[in-house]
Design an enzyme around this catalytic site. Structure first.
Site, PDB file in Angstrom:
ATOM      1  N   ASP A  10      -3.910  -9.592   2.225  1.00  0.00           N
ATOM      2  CA  ASP A  10      -4.144  -9.882   1.096  1.00  0.00           C
ATOM      3  C   ASP A  10      -3.830 -11.616   0.934  1.00  0.00           C
ATOM      4  OD1 ASP A  10      -4.770  -7.573   0.208  1.00  0.00           O
ATOM      5  OD2 ASP A  10      -2.911  -7.263  -1.147  1.00  0.00           O
ATOM      6  N   GLY A  55      -6.237  -5.555 -19.038  1.00  0.00           N
ATOM      7  CA  GLY A  55      -6.917  -6.010 -17.374  1.00  0.00           C
ATOM      8  C   GLY A  55      -7.676  -4.630 -17.175  1.00  0.00           C
ATOM      9  N   ALA A 113      -6.604  -2.574   1.272  1.00  0.00           N
ATOM     10  CA  ALA A 113      -5.717  -2.120   2.400  1.00  0.00           C
ATOM     11  C   ALA A 113      -6.703  -1.820   3.647  1.00  0.00           C
ATOM     12  CB  ALA A 113      -5.078  -0.736   2.095  1.00  0.00           C
ATOM     13  N   GLU A 168      -9.725  -5.535 -21.695  1.00  0.00           N
ATOM     14  CA  GLU A 168     -10.376  -6.339 -20.962  1.00  0.00           C
ATOM     15  C   GLU A 168     -11.314  -7.573 -21.477  1.00  0.00           C
ATOM     16  OE1 GLU A 168     -10.669  -6.498 -17.484  1.00  0.00           O
ATOM     17  OE2 GLU A 168     -11.981  -8.131 -17.752  1.00  0.00           O
ATOM     18  N   CYS A 203       0.829  -1.209   0.136  1.00  0.00           N
ATOM     19  CA  CYS A 203       0.010   0.014  -0.020  1.00  0.00           C
ATOM     20  C   CYS A 203       0.888   1.322   0.032  1.00  0.00           C
ATOM     21  CB  CYS A 203      -0.844  -0.135   1.089  1.00  0.00           C
ATOM     22  SG  CYS A 203      -2.098   1.272   1.369  1.00  0.00           S
ATOM     23  N   HIS A 256     -24.244  22.786   3.660  1.00  0.00           N
ATOM     24  CA  HIS A 256     -24.393  23.447   2.238  1.00  0.00           C
ATOM     25  C   HIS A 256     -23.321  24.587   1.665  1.00  0.00           C
ATOM     26  CE1 HIS A 256     -26.277  24.700  -1.590  1.00  0.00           C
ATOM     27  NE2 HIS A 256     -26.166  26.195  -0.987  1.00  0.00           N
ATOM     28  N   ARG A 310      -4.027  -9.835  -8.805  1.00  0.00           N
ATOM     29  CA  ARG A 310      -2.748 -10.229  -7.766  1.00  0.00           C
ATOM     30  C   ARG A 310      -3.279 -11.688  -7.060  1.00  0.00           C
ATOM     31  NH1 ARG A 310       0.519  -6.114  -6.386  1.00  0.00           N
ATOM     32  NH2 ARG A 310       0.917  -6.649  -4.276  1.00  0.00           N
TER      33      ARG A 310
HETATM   34  P1  FAD Z   1       1.255  -5.963   2.060  1.00  0.00           P
HETATM   35  O1  FAD Z   1       0.863  -4.561   1.980  1.00  0.00           O
HETATM   36  O2  FAD Z   1       1.721  -6.553   0.609  1.00  0.00           O
HETATM   37  O3  FAD Z   1       2.603  -6.371   2.856  1.00  0.00           O
HETATM   38  C1  FAD Z   1       2.830  -7.704   2.926  1.00  0.00           C
HETATM   39  C2  FAD Z   1       4.280  -7.479   3.769  1.00  0.00           C
HETATM   40  O4  FAD Z   1       4.903  -8.611   3.889  1.00  0.00           O
HETATM   41  C3  FAD Z   1       5.370  -6.821   2.608  1.00  0.00           C
HETATM   42  O5  FAD Z   1       5.983  -5.580   3.095  1.00  0.00           O
HETATM   43  C4  FAD Z   1       6.493  -8.044   2.450  1.00  0.00           C
HETATM   44  O6  FAD Z   1       7.601  -7.463   2.266  1.00  0.00           O
HETATM   45  C5  FAD Z   1       6.383  -8.847   3.721  1.00  0.00           C
HETATM   46  N1  FAD Z   1       6.720 -10.239   3.802  1.00  0.00           N
HETATM   47  C6  FAD Z   1       6.260 -11.138   2.935  1.00  0.00           C
HETATM   48  N2  FAD Z   1       6.790 -12.209   3.233  1.00  0.00           N
HETATM   49  C7  FAD Z   1       7.719 -12.239   4.366  1.00  0.00           C
HETATM   50  C8  FAD Z   1       8.485 -13.193   4.994  1.00  0.00           C
HETATM   51  N3  FAD Z   1       8.329 -14.306   4.794  1.00  0.00           N
HETATM   52  N4  FAD Z   1       9.224 -12.470   5.912  1.00  0.00           N
HETATM   53  C9  FAD Z   1       9.018 -11.083   6.272  1.00  0.00           C
HETATM   54  N5  FAD Z   1       8.419 -10.285   5.539  1.00  0.00           N
HETATM   55  C10 FAD Z   1       7.768 -10.731   4.431  1.00  0.00           C
HETATM   56  N6  FAD Z   1      -5.963  -0.885  -1.628  1.00  0.00           N
HETATM   57  C11 FAD Z   1      -6.786   0.138  -1.092  1.00  0.00           C
HETATM   58  O7  FAD Z   1      -7.566  -0.054  -0.136  1.00  0.00           O
HETATM   59  N7  FAD Z   1      -6.917   1.264  -1.795  1.00  0.00           N
HETATM   60  C12 FAD Z   1      -6.267   1.452  -2.982  1.00  0.00           C
HETATM   61  O8  FAD Z   1      -6.420   2.718  -3.361  1.00  0.00           O
HETATM   62  C13 FAD Z   1      -5.196   0.614  -3.421  1.00  0.00           C
HETATM   63  N8  FAD Z   1      -4.702   0.785  -4.362  1.00  0.00           N
HETATM   64  C14 FAD Z   1      -3.580   0.071  -4.993  1.00  0.00           C
HETATM   65  C15 FAD Z   1      -2.929   0.099  -6.033  1.00  0.00           C
HETATM   66  C16 FAD Z   1      -2.017  -0.941  -6.411  1.00  0.00           C
HETATM   67  C17 FAD Z   1      -1.126  -0.357  -7.552  1.00  0.00           C
HETATM   68  C18 FAD Z   1      -1.732  -2.048  -5.889  1.00  0.00           C
HETATM   69  C19 FAD Z   1      -0.916  -3.014  -6.063  1.00  0.00           C
HETATM   70  C20 FAD Z   1      -2.654  -2.497  -4.678  1.00  0.00           C
HETATM   71  C21 FAD Z   1      -3.166  -1.376  -4.191  1.00  0.00           C
HETATM   72  N9  FAD Z   1      -4.441  -1.587  -3.085  1.00  0.00           N
HETATM   73  C22 FAD Z   1      -5.375  -0.622  -2.778  1.00  0.00           C
HETATM   74  C23 FAD Z   1      -4.192  -2.861  -2.259  1.00  0.00           C
HETATM   75  C24 FAD Z   1      -3.350  -2.891  -1.091  1.00  0.00           C
HETATM   76  O9  FAD Z   1      -2.223  -2.453  -1.390  1.00  0.00           O
HETATM   77  C25 FAD Z   1      -3.198  -4.088  -0.316  1.00  0.00           C
HETATM   78  O10 FAD Z   1      -4.662  -4.486  -0.102  1.00  0.00           O
HETATM   79  C26 FAD Z   1      -2.686  -3.725   1.014  1.00  0.00           C
HETATM   80  O11 FAD Z   1      -1.285  -3.522   0.699  1.00  0.00           O
HETATM   81  C27 FAD Z   1      -2.503  -5.293   1.586  1.00  0.00           C
HETATM   82  O12 FAD Z   1      -1.747  -5.265   2.835  1.00  0.00           O
HETATM   83  P2  FAD Z   1      -1.039  -6.474   3.503  1.00  0.00           P
HETATM   84  O13 FAD Z   1      -0.656  -6.232   4.813  1.00  0.00           O
HETATM   85  O14 FAD Z   1      -2.074  -7.787   3.456  1.00  0.00           O
HETATM   86  O15 FAD Z   1       0.066  -6.888   2.456  1.00  0.00           O
END
Ligand code: FAD
Length: 464
Positions: free
Chosen positions: A310, A181, A318, A204, A43, A442, A271
């Site tokens: 995720d 996509g 997020a 798409e 994020c 308003h 993803r």
């Molecule tokens: P992540 O943020 O992916 O964090 C996982 C972390 O785990 C990473 O930092 C990684 O390095 C770490 N990790 C993985 N494996 C290990 C390991 N074995 N040991 C130690 N560390 C590890 N969501 C919204 O709500 N609004 C938006 O506007 C939005 N825009 C987006 C735009 C894009 C281009 C993308 C790709 C995504 C967007 N999202 C948005 C989705 C959002 O980014 C994700 O849903 C969110 O980041 C998920 O959070 P998370 O904590 O599950 O995973």
């Protein structure tokens, strides 16, 4: 770790992980967070935040271009991509630093390195400095996120083919780009690139872009994007991509086959949860097609191991990841908590924005539940007109008998902020009568929500 308190280890410092760590610490746990890359995860570093930085500049560029009609004359305005990238890096760095500060302020220990389960009660972390550290805990929260998923199409593995990670690190703006996509990421980038002067094509596979959003508003948004010059091909399949002298040639099949030449190709076909190499299967944690299987309290199949965000969630957003992080922390610390996916807002940060919460009109029609739709167009709202953003509409869907709000969908300026009212209404099981009985300031965009609710009751004041 403080002696006597519950020990919690969080794997992954993205939105799900760091919020889980903060909440567990607030509730008195001794918390260690393991992160192998930058704090803030997708994020902050490669998702929500950097994309919205680009979007903000794109919006300013559009406003300046269209400014003469409101008396704003700016000579020689141009977007400097390198400065914009620097600005993006600064915002990201500031927010990442903020996460580190918050973790420190809550006494969460951050360990830098890659975590792997050795047993259900222990992980080993290969630290950045080469050392290996073993961590045991009363509870683990897996929050390892997701990565771009590329379908097996010939040419998607060519050098320079972009995913969202690469698209956010381009050295220069391309002249043209083809996005594979038409989901949220594809349509957002299409809107941004187009506003920055790039020739954009979206391909798409499904009959319409943004399949999970309200179909009427998506159709409206599509018209706006197409009028702006974005070419959108639906029911279209990418067969192959090949390198050319000027970039790439993409073979797209609709009724006929067409080869589209662009400088860049960007694959945004979704993803997939990231759990590879974590050792989950080895310790018996059940996964379903790569996703960690969890119950409503974010428990995995192994006692003491939880998963959020995720890597486990049915919704990859997020704000869902952080809500799940809070639930996991609270359950671990003995509180009553469970995820409620009934009213999760979703936003598409195009210009204009699109947002929705609850059921769509098509879902309600399919369910057979009697409902009424109220609509209010943005061009009848003073604030939208003043802002020069008259495109769009608010739709409120309510139960025909009780008036309970079943869904709200918004296309228009700041739709992603407006949707908060619908989300709160749904969460609190409010009726349209309660929304219309609420005085809305308003002039505000929020008045559109009240007017659409009045329209449900067939008494909109500012509609003919
Ligand atoms: P992540 O943020 O992916 O964090 C996982 C972390 O785990 C990473 O930092 C990684 O390095 C770490 N990790 C993985 N494996 C290990 C390991 N074995 N040991 C130690 N560390 C590890 N969501 C919204 O709500 N609004 C938006 O506007 C939005 N825009 C987006 C735009 C894009 C281009 C993308 C790709 C995504 C967007 N999202 C948005 C989705 C959002 O980014 C994700 O849903 C969110 O980041 C998920 O959070 P998370 O904590 O599950 O995973």
């Amino acid at each position: 770790m403080a002696e006597g308190s519950k020990k919690v280890v969080v794997i992954g410092g993205g939105t799900g992980g760091y919020v889980a760590a903060l909440r567990a610490a607030q509730l008195g746990a001794s918390v260690v967070l393991v992160e192998k890359n930058a704090l803030g995860g997708t994020c902050l570093n490669r998702g929500c935040i950097p994309t919205k930085v680009l979007l903000h500049t794109a919006e300013l560029a559009s406003a300046v271009r269209e400014g003469e009609s409101v008396g704003l004359f700016v000579k020689g305005a141009r977007v400097d991509w390198k400065v914009l990238m620097q600005h993006k890096a600064e915002i990201v760095a500031r927010l990442v630093e903020g996460v580190g500060f918050l973790l420190g302020a809550n006494s969460v220990e951050v360990v830098r390195g890659n975590a792997v389960f050795r047993s259900p009660g222990e992980i080993v972390v290969a630290q950045e400095d080469g050392a290996v550290r073993s961590l045991s805990a009363d509870a683990f929260i897996v929050a390892t996120g997701s990565v771009p998923a590329l379908p097996p199409v010939p040419g998607f593995d060519l050098p320079g083919i972009l995913t969202s990670d690469g698209a956010l690190e381009l050295d220069a703006l391309p002249k043209s780009i083809l996005l594979v996509g038409g989901g949220v990421i594809g349509v957002e980038f299409a809107s941004v690139f187009s506003a920055l002067g790039v020739k954009v094509t979206v391909v798409e596979m499904l009959p319409e872009i943004l399949p999970n959003m309200d179909a009427e508003l998506v159709g409206y948004l599509r018209q706006i994007l197409e009028a702006r010059g974005i070419r959108i091909l639906t029911s279209a399949t990418v067969k192959a991509v090949r390198l050319t002298e000027d970039g790439y040639a993409t073979v797209v099949a609709t009724d006929a086959e067409e080869e589209i030449a662009t400088e860049k190709v960007f694959v945004c076909t979704g993803r997939r949860p990231f759990t590879q190499g974590l050792g989950l299967e080895e310790i018996g944690v059940r996964t379903e097609r790569g996703r960690v299987a969890v119950d409503g309290q974010m428990r995995t199949s192994v006692p003491g191991i939880y998963a959020v965000g995720d890597c486990a969630s049915p919704i990859m957003l997020a704000h869902v990841a952080s809500a799940e992080g809070e639930v996991a922390a609270e359950v671990i610390m003995g509180r009553k908590a469970a995820m409620d996916y009934r009213c999760v807002p979703s936003g598409v940060y195009t210009a204009p924005e699109l947002a929705g919460v609850g059921s769509t009109e098509a879902e309600l029609a399919k369910s057979g539940r009697p409902f009424i739709v109220g609509r209010f167009p943005m061009n009848s709202n003073a604030k939208a007109l003043i802002a020069g953003m008259p495109d769009g509409m608010v739709k409120v869907l309510a139960d025909k008998e009780t008036g309970e709000i079943l869904g709200m969908h918004v296309l228009g300026p700041r739709a992603t902020d407006l949707i908060v009212e619908g989300t709160l209404a749904m969460k609190s099981e409010l009726t349209v009568d309660e929304i219309v009985a609420t005085i809305h300031a308003h002039p505000t965009l929020g008045e559109t929500v009240k007017e659409a609710s009045l329209d449900v009751l067939s008494r909109a004041l500012h509609l003919p």
